[in-house]
Scaffold this motif. Structure first.
Motif, PDB file in Angstrom:
ATOM      1  N   ILE A   1      10.036 -31.174  40.053  1.00 44.98           N
ATOM      2  CA  ILE A   1      10.701 -32.477  39.979  1.00 44.98           C
ATOM      3  C   ILE A   1      11.998 -32.457  40.798  1.00 44.98           C
ATOM      4  O   ILE A   1      12.295 -33.398  41.542  1.00 44.98           O
ATOM      5  CB  ILE A   1      10.997 -32.872  38.507  1.00 44.98           C
ATOM      6  N   LEU A   2      12.760 -31.383  40.678  1.00 45.17           N
ATOM      7  CA  LEU A   2      14.020 -31.289  41.420  1.00 45.17           C
ATOM      8  C   LEU A   2      13.781 -31.342  42.925  1.00 45.17           C
ATOM      9  O   LEU A   2      14.492 -32.040  43.654  1.00 45.17           O
ATOM     10  CB  LEU A   2      14.773 -30.017  41.043  1.00 45.17           C
ATOM     11  N   MET A   3      12.781 -30.617  43.397  1.00 46.02           N
ATOM     12  CA  MET A   3      12.489 -30.629  44.834  1.00 46.02           C
ATOM     13  C   MET A   3      11.943 -31.980  45.279  1.00 46.02           C
ATOM     14  O   MET A   3      12.269 -32.460  46.368  1.00 46.02           O
ATOM     15  CB  MET A   3      11.512 -29.498  45.188  1.00 46.02           C
ATOM     16  N   ALA A   4      11.122 -32.600  44.457  1.00 42.00           N
ATOM     17  CA  ALA A   4      10.577 -33.914  44.797  1.00 42.00           C
ATOM     18  C   ALA A   4      11.687 -34.950  44.912  1.00 42.00           C
ATOM     19  O   ALA A   4      11.697 -35.776  45.832  1.00 42.00           O
ATOM     20  CB  ALA A   4       9.552 -34.341  43.745  1.00 42.00           C
ATOM     21  N   ILE A   5      12.644 -34.882  44.003  1.00 42.10           N
ATOM     22  CA  ILE A   5      13.744 -35.840  44.016  1.00 42.10           C
ATOM     23  C   ILE A   5      14.735 -35.505  45.131  1.00 42.10           C
ATOM     24  O   ILE A   5      15.213 -36.379  45.835  1.00 42.10           O
ATOM     25  CB  ILE A   5      14.433 -35.888  42.640  1.00 42.10           C
ATOM     26  N   ARG A   6      15.020 -34.249  45.302  1.00 42.08           N
ATOM     27  CA  ARG A   6      16.012 -33.838  46.307  1.00 42.08           C
ATOM     28  C   ARG A   6      15.516 -34.026  47.741  1.00 42.08           C
ATOM     29  O   ARG A   6      16.237 -34.522  48.593  1.00 42.08           O
ATOM     30  CB  ARG A   6      16.406 -32.381  46.067  1.00 42.08           C
ATOM     31  N   TRP A   7      14.269 -33.628  48.031  1.00 40.98           N
ATOM     32  CA  TRP A   7      13.765 -33.616  49.401  1.00 40.98           C
ATOM     33  C   TRP A   7      12.678 -34.642  49.684  1.00 40.98           C
ATOM     34  O   TRP A   7      12.402 -34.946  50.832  1.00 40.98           O
ATOM     35  CB  TRP A   7      13.243 -32.236  49.742  1.00 40.98           C
ATOM     36  N   GLY A   8      11.975 -35.084  48.657  1.00 41.10           N
ATOM     37  CA  GLY A   8      10.916 -36.057  48.898  1.00 41.10           C
ATOM     38  C   GLY A   8       9.523 -35.505  48.625  1.00 41.10           C
ATOM     39  O   GLY A   8       9.347 -34.402  48.092  1.00 41.10           O
ATOM     40  N   LEU A   9       8.537 -36.287  49.038  1.00 39.62           N
ATOM     41  CA  LEU A   9       7.143 -36.036  48.710  1.00 39.62           C
ATOM     42  C   LEU A   9       6.627 -34.695  49.225  1.00 39.62           C
ATOM     43  O   LEU A   9       6.026 -33.929  48.476  1.00 39.62           O
ATOM     44  CB  LEU A   9       6.272 -37.171  49.257  1.00 39.62           C
ATOM     45  N   THR A  10       6.844 -34.387  50.481  1.00 37.06           N
ATOM     46  CA  THR A  10       6.319 -33.146  51.057  1.00 37.06           C
ATOM     47  C   THR A  10       6.839 -31.929  50.307  1.00 37.06           C
ATOM     48  O   THR A  10       6.069 -31.024  49.956  1.00 37.06           O
ATOM     49  CB  THR A  10       6.680 -33.042  52.548  1.00 37.06           C
ATOM     50  N   ALA A  11       8.136 -31.896  50.048  1.00 34.93           N
ATOM     51  CA  ALA A  11       8.735 -30.752  49.355  1.00 34.93           C
ATOM     52  C   ALA A  11       8.248 -30.667  47.912  1.00 34.93           C
ATOM     53  O   ALA A  11       7.977 -29.564  47.407  1.00 34.93           O
ATOM     54  CB  ALA A  11      10.252 -30.839  49.396  1.00 34.93           C
ATOM     55  N   GLY A  12       8.121 -31.792  47.245  1.00 35.95           N
ATOM     56  CA  GLY A  12       7.632 -31.787  45.864  1.00 35.95           C
ATOM     57  C   GLY A  12       6.201 -31.286  45.772  1.00 35.95           C
ATOM     58  O   GLY A  12       5.875 -30.440  44.931  1.00 35.95           O
ATOM     59  N   LEU A  13       5.338 -31.796  46.653  1.00 39.43           N
ATOM     60  CA  LEU A  13       3.941 -31.359  46.657  1.00 39.43           C
ATOM     61  C   LEU A  13       3.820 -29.886  47.027  1.00 39.43           C
ATOM     62  O   LEU A  13       3.052 -29.140  46.403  1.00 39.43           O
ATOM     63  CB  LEU A  13       3.114 -32.209  47.633  1.00 39.43           C
ATOM     64  N   ALA A  14       4.578 -29.447  48.021  1.00 37.60           N
ATOM     65  CA  ALA A  14       4.520 -28.043  48.457  1.00 37.60           C
ATOM     66  C   ALA A  14       5.003 -27.099  47.362  1.00 37.60           C
ATOM     67  O   ALA A  14       4.393 -26.049  47.128  1.00 37.60           O
ATOM     68  CB  ALA A  14       5.343 -27.857  49.728  1.00 37.60           C
ATOM     69  N   THR A  15       6.080 -27.470  46.690  1.00 38.19           N
ATOM     70  CA  THR A  15       6.595 -26.629  45.605  1.00 38.19           C
ATOM     71  C   THR A  15       5.569 -26.508  44.491  1.00 38.19           C
ATOM     72  O   THR A  15       5.305 -25.410  43.988  1.00 38.19           O
ATOM     73  CB  THR A  15       7.922 -27.197  45.058  1.00 38.19           C
ATOM     74  N   GLY A  16       4.975 -27.628  44.104  1.00 34.31           N
ATOM     75  CA  GLY A  16       3.950 -27.598  43.055  1.00 34.31           C
ATOM     76  C   GLY A  16       2.735 -26.784  43.454  1.00 34.31           C
ATOM     77  O   GLY A  16       2.218 -25.992  42.656  1.00 34.31           O
ATOM     78  N   LEU A  17       2.288 -26.938  44.691  1.00 30.27           N
ATOM     79  CA  LEU A  17       1.133 -26.176  45.163  1.00 30.27           C
ATOM     80  C   LEU A  17       1.423 -24.679  45.160  1.00 30.27           C
ATOM     81  O   LEU A  17       0.599 -23.880  44.703  1.00 30.27           O
ATOM     82  CB  LEU A  17       0.727 -26.630  46.568  1.00 30.27           C
ATOM     83  N   LEU A  18       2.604 -24.299  45.632  1.00 27.92           N
ATOM     84  CA  LEU A  18       2.966 -22.873  45.635  1.00 27.92           C
ATOM     85  C   LEU A  18       3.018 -22.305  44.216  1.00 27.92           C
ATOM     86  O   LEU A  18       2.566 -21.182  43.977  1.00 27.92           O
ATOM     87  CB  LEU A  18       4.311 -22.656  46.330  1.00 27.92           C
ATOM     88  N   ILE A  19       3.564 -23.063  43.289  1.00 31.96           N
ATOM     89  CA  ILE A  19       3.612 -22.599  41.903  1.00 31.96           C
ATOM     90  C   ILE A  19       2.194 -22.407  41.366  1.00 31.96           C
ATOM     91  O   ILE A  19       1.885 -21.399  40.741  1.00 31.96           O
ATOM     92  CB  ILE A  19       4.423 -23.564  41.011  1.00 31.96           C
ATOM     93  N   GLY A  20       1.319 -23.374  41.630  1.00 36.80           N
ATOM     94  CA  GLY A  20      -0.066 -23.260  41.173  1.00 36.80           C
ATOM     95  C   GLY A  20      -0.776 -22.053  41.774  1.00 36.80           C
ATOM     96  O   GLY A  20      -1.482 -21.322  41.074  1.00 36.80           O
ATOM     97  N   ILE A  21      -0.574 -21.831  43.054  1.00 39.99           N
ATOM     98  CA  ILE A  21      -1.199 -20.673  43.719  1.00 39.99           C
ATOM     99  C   ILE A  21      -0.660 -19.367  43.142  1.00 39.99           C
ATOM    100  O   ILE A  21      -1.425 -18.437  42.865  1.00 39.99           O
ATOM    101  CB  ILE A  21      -0.973 -20.745  45.243  1.00 39.99           C
ATOM    102  N   MET A  22       0.653 -19.301  42.965  1.00 43.43           N
ATOM    103  CA  MET A  22       1.236 -18.071  42.417  1.00 43.43           C
ATOM    104  C   MET A  22       0.769 -17.822  40.991  1.00 43.43           C
ATOM    105  O   MET A  22       0.561 -16.673  40.588  1.00 43.43           O
ATOM    106  CB  MET A  22       2.763 -18.105  42.498  1.00 43.43           C
ATOM    107  N   GLN A  23       0.589 -18.885  40.210  1.00 44.19           N
ATOM    108  CA  GLN A  23       0.068 -18.700  38.854  1.00 44.19           C
ATOM    109  C   GLN A  23      -1.347 -18.129  38.890  1.00 44.19           C
ATOM    110  O   GLN A  23      -1.696 -17.297  38.069  1.00 44.19           O
ATOM    111  CB  GLN A  23       0.086 -20.018  38.083  1.00 44.19           C
TER     112      GLN A  23
END
Length: 186
Positions: A44-66
């Motif tokens: 949420i912080l990245m999505a709000i701070r940087w926008g859609l691309t950063a929010g989606l990328a952060t979430g995808l990376l977290i999912g992959i790392m999990q």
């Protein structure tokens, strides 16, 4: 590569790592999985701070790392739903970024909080839908004789609702107390 893009990529990597750590600090709800954690906060912080691309990328990376560090996977489609897609869609909270920035310029903390809640509810709800569908399709044996849809709604809702509320509260506290976090990077 310009400084702004590099900074965004560095923050995505850092916040994804923070998200993975925050997911480990959680309140386990069920033996089969599902816990109340702060994993959505960095997305949420990245999505709000940087926008859609950063929010989606952060979430995808977290999912992959999990998935890399101890996911419970029964089928490749379940892995995509429960990890890849579920955390990526949280980044769609970025759709509230423009009105949030406008509310921030006028220092209207009530509107800021409202937009943050809307974005967090959107991201949390979409994540819930991913887990719900994975539960209905891949974990129906846990429902026993109960309706599989109701079982999955209750099971996933029992940890997703509190996690979404906690995420919204943390994001409101962060952004209303430090609105400079929303300033564009030069």
């Amino acid at each position: 590569m310009d400084k702004k893009r590099l900074l965004m990529m560095v923050e995505i990597a850092i916040f994804a790592a923070v998200g993975l750590v925050l997911d480990q600090i959680s309140f386990k709800m069920w033996a089969q999985g599902g816990s109340i954690s702060f994993v959505m906060v960095p997305i949420i912080l990245m999505a709000i701070r940087w926008g859609l691309t950063a929010g989606l990328a952060t979430g995808l990376l977290i999912g992959i790392m999990q998935m890399m560090f101890g996911a419970y996977i029964v089928h490749w489609l379940q892995a995509i739903l429960d990890y890849g897609l579920a955390f990526t869609v949280v980044g769609l909270a970025a759709i509230i970024r423009k009105p949030l920035l406008q509310a921030t310029q006028s220092l209207n903390k009530t509107k800021m909080a409202l937009y943050i809640v809307i974005g967090t509810l959107l991201g949390g709800s979409l994540r819930f839908v991913c887990h719900l569908l994975a539960g209905v399709v891949f974990f129906k044996e846990f429902a026993g004789d109960d309706n599989v849809w109701m079982y999955s709604i209750i099971y996933n809702g029992s940890y997703m609702l509190p996690a979404t509320i906690i995420t919204a509260i943390i994001a409101i506290l962060l952004f209303t107390s430090a609105p400079r976090l929303l300033q564009k990077v030069q």
